[in-house]
Write a protein that holds these residues in place. Structure first.
Motif, PDB file in Angstrom:
ATOM      1  N   ILE A   1      -6.794  11.268  16.162  1.00  0.00           N
ATOM      2  CA  ILE A   1      -6.045  12.508  15.941  1.00  0.00           C
ATOM      3  C   ILE A   1      -4.568  12.212  16.178  1.00  0.00           C
ATOM      4  CG2 ILE A   1      -6.537  13.275  18.320  1.00  0.00           C
ATOM      5  CD1 ILE A   1      -6.629  16.138  17.204  1.00  0.00           C
ATOM      6  N   GLY A   2      -3.703  12.633  15.245  1.00  0.00           N
ATOM      7  CA  GLY A   2      -2.285  12.327  15.404  1.00  0.00           C
ATOM      8  C   GLY A   2      -1.500  12.770  14.191  1.00  0.00           C
ATOM      9  N   PHE A   3      -0.443  12.027  13.881  1.00  0.00           N
ATOM     10  CA  PHE A   3       0.365  12.411  12.718  1.00  0.00           C
ATOM     11  C   PHE A   3       0.947  11.182  12.037  1.00  0.00           C
ATOM     12  CE2 PHE A   3       3.086  12.542  16.432  1.00  0.00           C
ATOM     13  CZ  PHE A   3       4.198  11.834  16.027  1.00  0.00           C
ATOM     14  N   GLU A   4       1.308  11.382  10.764  1.00  0.00           N
ATOM     15  CA  GLU A   4       1.981  10.332   9.994  1.00  0.00           C
ATOM     16  C   GLU A   4       3.404  10.791   9.680  1.00  0.00           C
ATOM     17  OE1 GLU A   4      -1.502   8.247   7.297  1.00  0.00           O
ATOM     18  OE2 GLU A   4      -0.586  10.102   6.593  1.00  0.00           O
ATOM     19  N   LEU A   5       4.346   9.903   9.772  1.00  0.00           N
ATOM     20  CA  LEU A   5       5.710  10.175   9.303  1.00  0.00           C
ATOM     21  C   LEU A   5       5.889   9.380   8.023  1.00  0.00           C
ATOM     22  CD1 LEU A   5       7.792   9.909  12.601  1.00  0.00           C
ATOM     23  CD2 LEU A   5       7.161  11.988  11.355  1.00  0.00           C
ATOM     24  N   LEU A   6       6.187  10.094   6.957  1.00  0.00           N
ATOM     25  CA  LEU A   6       6.226   9.445   5.644  1.00  0.00           C
ATOM     26  C   LEU A   6       7.642   9.504   5.066  1.00  0.00           C
ATOM     27  CD1 LEU A   6       3.449  11.800   5.191  1.00  0.00           C
ATOM     28  CD2 LEU A   6       2.883   9.519   4.385  1.00  0.00           C
ATOM     29  N   GLU A   7       8.061   8.396   4.490  1.00  0.00           N
ATOM     30  CA  GLU A   7       9.359   8.397   3.792  1.00  0.00           C
ATOM     31  C   GLU A   7       9.065   8.026   2.350  1.00  0.00           C
ATOM     32  OE1 GLU A   7      12.588   6.024   5.617  1.00  0.00           O
ATOM     33  OE2 GLU A   7      13.153   5.577   3.547  1.00  0.00           O
ATOM     34  N   ASP A   8       9.403   8.961   1.419  1.00  0.00           N
ATOM     35  CA  ASP A   8       9.058   8.673   0.015  1.00  0.00           C
ATOM     36  C   ASP A   8      10.123   7.780  -0.625  1.00  0.00           C
ATOM     37  OD1 ASP A   8      11.140  10.309  -0.702  1.00  0.00           O
ATOM     38  OD2 ASP A   8       9.865  12.058  -1.107  1.00  0.00           O
TER      39      ASP A   8
ATOM     40  N   ILE B   1       0.846  -1.202   0.000  1.00  0.00           N
ATOM     41  CA  ILE B   1       0.000   0.000   0.000  1.00  0.00           C
ATOM     42  C   ILE B   1       0.879   1.249   0.000  1.00  0.00           C
ATOM     43  CG2 ILE B   1      -1.704   1.316   1.354  1.00  0.00           C
ATOM     44  CD1 ILE B   1      -2.943  -1.197   0.263  1.00  0.00           C
ATOM     45  N   ALA B   2       1.956   1.232   0.794  1.00  0.00           N
ATOM     46  CA  ALA B   2       2.859   2.383   0.853  1.00  0.00           C
ATOM     47  C   ALA B   2       3.459   2.627  -0.527  1.00  0.00           C
ATOM     48  CB  ALA B   2       3.948   2.122   1.880  1.00  0.00           C
ATOM     49  N   GLU B   3       3.905   1.567  -1.127  1.00  0.00           N
ATOM     50  CA  GLU B   3       4.547   1.691  -2.442  1.00  0.00           C
ATOM     51  C   GLU B   3       3.587   2.242  -3.502  1.00  0.00           C
ATOM     52  OE1 GLU B   3       6.988  -1.518  -4.866  1.00  0.00           O
ATOM     53  OE2 GLU B   3       7.442  -1.519  -2.701  1.00  0.00           O
ATOM     54  N   GLU B   4       2.367   1.696  -3.490  1.00  0.00           N
ATOM     55  CA  GLU B   4       1.340   2.180  -4.441  1.00  0.00           C
ATOM     56  C   GLU B   4       1.139   3.680  -4.332  1.00  0.00           C
ATOM     57  OE1 GLU B   4      -2.506   0.321  -4.071  1.00  0.00           O
ATOM     58  OE2 GLU B   4      -1.558  -1.676  -4.269  1.00  0.00           O
ATOM     59  N   ASN B   5       1.302   4.202  -3.106  1.00  0.00           N
ATOM     60  CA  ASN B   5       1.082   5.620  -2.870  1.00  0.00           C
ATOM     61  C   ASN B   5       2.365   6.442  -2.968  1.00  0.00           C
ATOM     62  OD1 ASN B   5      -1.895   6.201  -1.847  1.00  0.00           O
ATOM     63  ND2 ASN B   5      -1.263   4.160  -1.160  1.00  0.00           N
ATOM     64  N   GLY B   6       3.427   5.796  -3.373  1.00  0.00           N
ATOM     65  CA  GLY B   6       4.682   6.507  -3.608  1.00  0.00           C
ATOM     66  C   GLY B   6       5.540   6.694  -2.368  1.00  0.00           C
TER      67      GLY B   6
ATOM     68  N   VAL C   1       5.216   4.402   5.798  1.00  0.00           N
ATOM     69  CA  VAL C   1       4.270   5.360   6.391  1.00  0.00           C
ATOM     70  C   VAL C   1       3.979   4.875   7.810  1.00  0.00           C
ATOM     71  CG1 VAL C   1       2.001   6.454   6.238  1.00  0.00           C
ATOM     72  CG2 VAL C   1       3.194   5.764   4.137  1.00  0.00           C
ATOM     73  N   ASN C   2       4.406   5.655   8.783  1.00  0.00           N
ATOM     74  CA  ASN C   2       4.121   5.310  10.182  1.00  0.00           C
ATOM     75  C   ASN C   2       3.175   6.346  10.767  1.00  0.00           C
ATOM     76  OD1 ASN C   2       5.898   3.032  10.459  1.00  0.00           O
ATOM     77  ND2 ASN C   2       7.564   4.524  10.264  1.00  0.00           N
ATOM     78  N   ALA C   3       2.209   5.878  11.539  1.00  0.00           N
ATOM     79  CA  ALA C   3       1.237   6.818  12.129  1.00  0.00           C
ATOM     80  C   ALA C   3       1.163   6.640  13.636  1.00  0.00           C
ATOM     81  CB  ALA C   3      -0.133   6.600  11.498  1.00  0.00           C
ATOM     82  N   PHE C   4       0.996   7.754  14.335  1.00  0.00           N
ATOM     83  CA  PHE C   4       0.821   7.761  15.796  1.00  0.00           C
ATOM     84  C   PHE C   4      -0.496   8.475  16.087  1.00  0.00           C
ATOM     85  CE2 PHE C   4       5.229   7.699  14.703  1.00  0.00           C
ATOM     86  CZ  PHE C   4       5.751   6.703  15.529  1.00  0.00           C
ATOM     87  N   VAL C   5      -1.424   7.757  16.666  1.00  0.00           N
ATOM     88  CA  VAL C   5      -2.788   8.296  16.780  1.00  0.00           C
ATOM     89  C   VAL C   5      -3.349   8.139  18.191  1.00  0.00           C
ATOM     90  CG1 VAL C   5      -5.164   7.976  15.951  1.00  0.00           C
ATOM     91  CG2 VAL C   5      -3.276   7.857  14.339  1.00  0.00           C
TER      92      VAL C   5
ATOM     93  N   GLY D   1      13.677   8.572  -0.285  1.00  0.00           N
ATOM     94  CA  GLY D   1      14.235   8.577   1.071  1.00  0.00           C
ATOM     95  C   GLY D   1      13.991   9.870   1.812  1.00  0.00           C
ATOM     96  N   ASP D   2      13.216  10.797   1.240  1.00  0.00           N
ATOM     97  CA  ASP D   2      12.919  12.057   1.939  1.00  0.00           C
ATOM     98  C   ASP D   2      11.766  11.859   2.916  1.00  0.00           C
ATOM     99  OD1 ASP D   2      14.878  13.354   0.526  1.00  0.00           O
ATOM    100  OD2 ASP D   2      13.512  13.949  -1.110  1.00  0.00           O
ATOM    101  N   ASN D   3      11.916  12.492   4.072  1.00  0.00           N
ATOM    102  CA  ASN D   3      10.874  12.356   5.102  1.00  0.00           C
ATOM    103  C   ASN D   3       9.923  13.543   5.076  1.00  0.00           C
ATOM    104  OD1 ASN D   3      11.702   9.908   6.294  1.00  0.00           O
ATOM    105  ND2 ASN D   3      13.432  11.002   7.204  1.00  0.00           N
ATOM    106  N   SER D   4       8.663  13.267   5.363  1.00  0.00           N
ATOM    107  CA  SER D   4       7.698  14.356   5.532  1.00  0.00           C
ATOM    108  C   SER D   4       6.735  13.999   6.656  1.00  0.00           C
ATOM    109  CB  SER D   4       6.951  14.631   4.216  1.00  0.00           C
ATOM    110  OG  SER D   4       6.241  13.471   3.835  1.00  0.00           O
ATOM    111  N   PHE D   5       5.913  14.976   6.997  1.00  0.00           N
ATOM    112  CA  PHE D   5       5.064  14.890   8.177  1.00  0.00           C
ATOM    113  C   PHE D   5       3.637  15.241   7.763  1.00  0.00           C
ATOM    114  CE2 PHE D   5       3.028  17.051  11.703  1.00  0.00           C
ATOM    115  CZ  PHE D   5       3.342  16.248  12.794  1.00  0.00           C
ATOM    116  N   ASN D   6       2.666  14.485   8.229  1.00  0.00           N
ATOM    117  CA  ASN D   6       1.271  14.789   7.871  1.00  0.00           C
ATOM    118  C   ASN D   6       0.391  14.710   9.113  1.00  0.00           C
ATOM    119  OD1 ASN D   6      -1.128  15.140   6.317  1.00  0.00           O
ATOM    120  ND2 ASN D   6      -1.422  12.913   6.334  1.00  0.00           N
ATOM    121  N   PHE D   7      -0.332  15.781   9.362  1.00  0.00           N
ATOM    122  CA  PHE D   7      -1.269  15.810  10.491  1.00  0.00           C
ATOM    123  C   PHE D   7      -2.517  15.008  10.111  1.00  0.00           C
ATOM    124  CE2 PHE D   7      -4.946  17.941  12.485  1.00  0.00           C
ATOM    125  CZ  PHE D   7      -4.625  17.672  13.807  1.00  0.00           C
TER     126      PHE D   7
END
Lengths: 357, 125
Positions: free
Chosen positions: A291-298, A252-257, A261-265, A301-307
């Motif tokens: 309610i929480g956030f996702e830590l995403l690594e594309d 699923i992570a790969e399909e979404n690029g 994808v790790n989430a803390f909720v 190898g770049d990391n991003s953050f999603n509320f």
């Protein structure tokens, strides 16, 4: 310095052993049966001879006790209604429990304060000089107050003790063979034939549970705390808070690029209920706000953050075989709508394992 | 919540001026008349018209609630100022008595749903 420490210790122990005495008002009661008995003796068999420790109106912890001891107070109370005469049959009462309790509990949409007198008595008669147990009863005398109406609650403990003593006597008289013939078809059965009663007011359950989650897009683990007051009828409204750590499945992570994808909720409840199905088995349902956030690594190898925020629901079962302490098992199905980078709508199952204490 | 406080105060004040209840007044058939809270009286809903409680001297009772009939044993607790109904099936119900005369009874049911309401019954002899 030593002296002041000793003095403080003395004061603390003095207040810890502070005592308040309750004097039962002399109120005889109406009996609907013949009155050819009297209470000869009350035997206080309680391990703890007071009525329990409570905060008084000055917020000091005090032990409540009956003014001339339980035995004498209760004998006197009953003698007002059942005076001794030569034709009356002497009854001996073993007092197994008598205590006063207070607790918060949910009431409708708010929280109320509940008070209880719990009593257990065994009524005996003497046969050939030996005590023969003829009737036993456990009873709770409950009342509900406004959460802040401490004064009225505290002042009426005495009234509930009288009411509890009266209740036990009514129940005994109705079942007492020698006078029961005056009543048709009594429905006041001895407690052994009756349902169990909770000896503690608002039996409060603490559950700490771990859950394993598997959904269409994610998998992970969670830890929850749940607190609730058990009740046989109606819906139980527990308090629950939980934290979940989840990660998107690899495909699923790969399909979404993304590589990962790790989430803390957190999952505060909007509405949450348990419904007791049988003793120790509860249906559970909730509407909640993840309610929480996702830590995403594309893939680079770049990391991003999603509320993330959303709305979720769950339906399931909880099994709590041991009331005092023990294992908790459960299973839920859940659905959620979330601002995740990999999905909008997700559904899945979770298995719950934990402890109650 | 405010309503609950007002009612708790009313109940507390009723308690302090508690009238002496004559248990003989309980006997008879009590028809549901109305409900009240701290502000006003309310007619019972349609499905409750015709509800009643019959309290017999042999301590048996019959209630009809929303058309459903229940039988069992009742008892008045003088010190607790309540009537307990013990149904034949073992279910218990308790009403706290605030006022009782030969023709009128005001009570509160000991269940959360109805705790904030006073229930008025009339006994037409």
């Amino acid at each position: 310095m030593k002296w002041s420490v000793a003095l403080v210790c003395c004061l603390i122990s003095y207040s810890a052993f502070g005592q308040e005495l309750i004097s039962l008002r002399a109120v005889p009661f109406t009996t609907f049966t013949a009155k050819n008995i009297y209470v000869e003796t009350v035997l206080d068999e309680r391990k703890i001879k007071n009525l329990g420790e409570h905060k008084n109106l000055n917020d000091e912890t005090v032990a409540l006790s009956l003014i001339s001891g339980a035995e004498e107070s209760i004998e006197y109370f009953y003698s007002l209604t059942f005076p001794q005469d030569s034709l009356s049959k002497p009854i001996i009462i073993k007092l197994r429990a008598l205590n006063v309790q207070e607790s918060n509990r949910r009431m409708n949409d708010g929280i109320a304060r509940a008070a209880r007198v719990h009593i257990e008595m065994i009524f005996c008669e003497k046969v050939n000089g030996e005590l023969k147990e003829i009737y036993s009863i456990k009873h709770n005398e409950d009342a509900v107050f406004d959460l802040y109406d401490k004064q009225n609650l505290y002042a009426t403990h005495e009234k509930r003790i009288r009411a509890a003593l009266e209740y036990c006597m009514h129940a005994f008289l109705i079942n007492y063979q020698e006078i029961r013939s005056t009543i048709s078809n009594p429905d006041f059965k001895p407690y052994r034939e009756n349902q169990r009663i909770d000896t503690k007011l608002g039996q409060w359950f603490n559950l700490v549970t771990l859950k394993g989650m598997q959904s269409r897009y994610f998998q992970g683990y969670g830890i929850s705390y749940t607190g609730f007051v058990d009740r046989k009828k109606g819906l139980i409204r527990p308090y629950e808070t939980s934290l979940e750590v989840t990660w998107a499945r690899d495909d699923i992570a790969e399909e979404n690029g993304f590589n990962e994808v790790n989430a803390f909720v957190f999952r505060p409840e909007l509405y949450f209920f348990y419904k007791r199905l049988f003793r120790g088995v509860y249906a559970a349902g909730s509407v909640n706000v993840p309610i929480g956030f996702e830590l995403l690594e594309d893939l680079e190898g770049d990391n991003s953050f999603n509320f993330v925020i959303g709305v979720g629901a769950s339906q399931g079962l909880r099994i709590i075989p041991w009331q005092e302490k023990g294992l908790v098992l459960g299973a839920d199905v859940f659905q959620q709508l979330e601002t995740s980078k990999v999905y909008r709508f997700d559904y899945g199952v979770e298995i719950v394992l934990g402890m109650n204490f | 919540m405010r309503l609950l406080i007002i009612i708790a105060c009313c109940l507390a004040s009723l308690n302090t001026i508690a009238q002496k209840i004559n248990p003989d007044d309980f006997y008879g058939t009590w028809r549901l008349d109305k409900y009240s809270d701290a502000e006003q009286y309310y007619h019972p809903p349609k499905k409750e018209t015709g509800d009643y409680i019959t309290l017999n001297e042999d301590m048996t009772f019959i209630t009809v609630s929303e058309g459903e009939k229940t039988k069992g044993t009742w008892i008045y607790n003088t010190n607790g100022q309540y009537v307990e109904f013990r149904e034949e099936k073992g279910k218990r119900e308790k009403i706290f008595i605030h006022f009782l005369s030969e023709i009128s009874m005001v009570a509160t049911y000991d269940t959360d749903e109805y705790r904030t309401w006073e229930v008025h019954f009339v006994n037409k002899k």
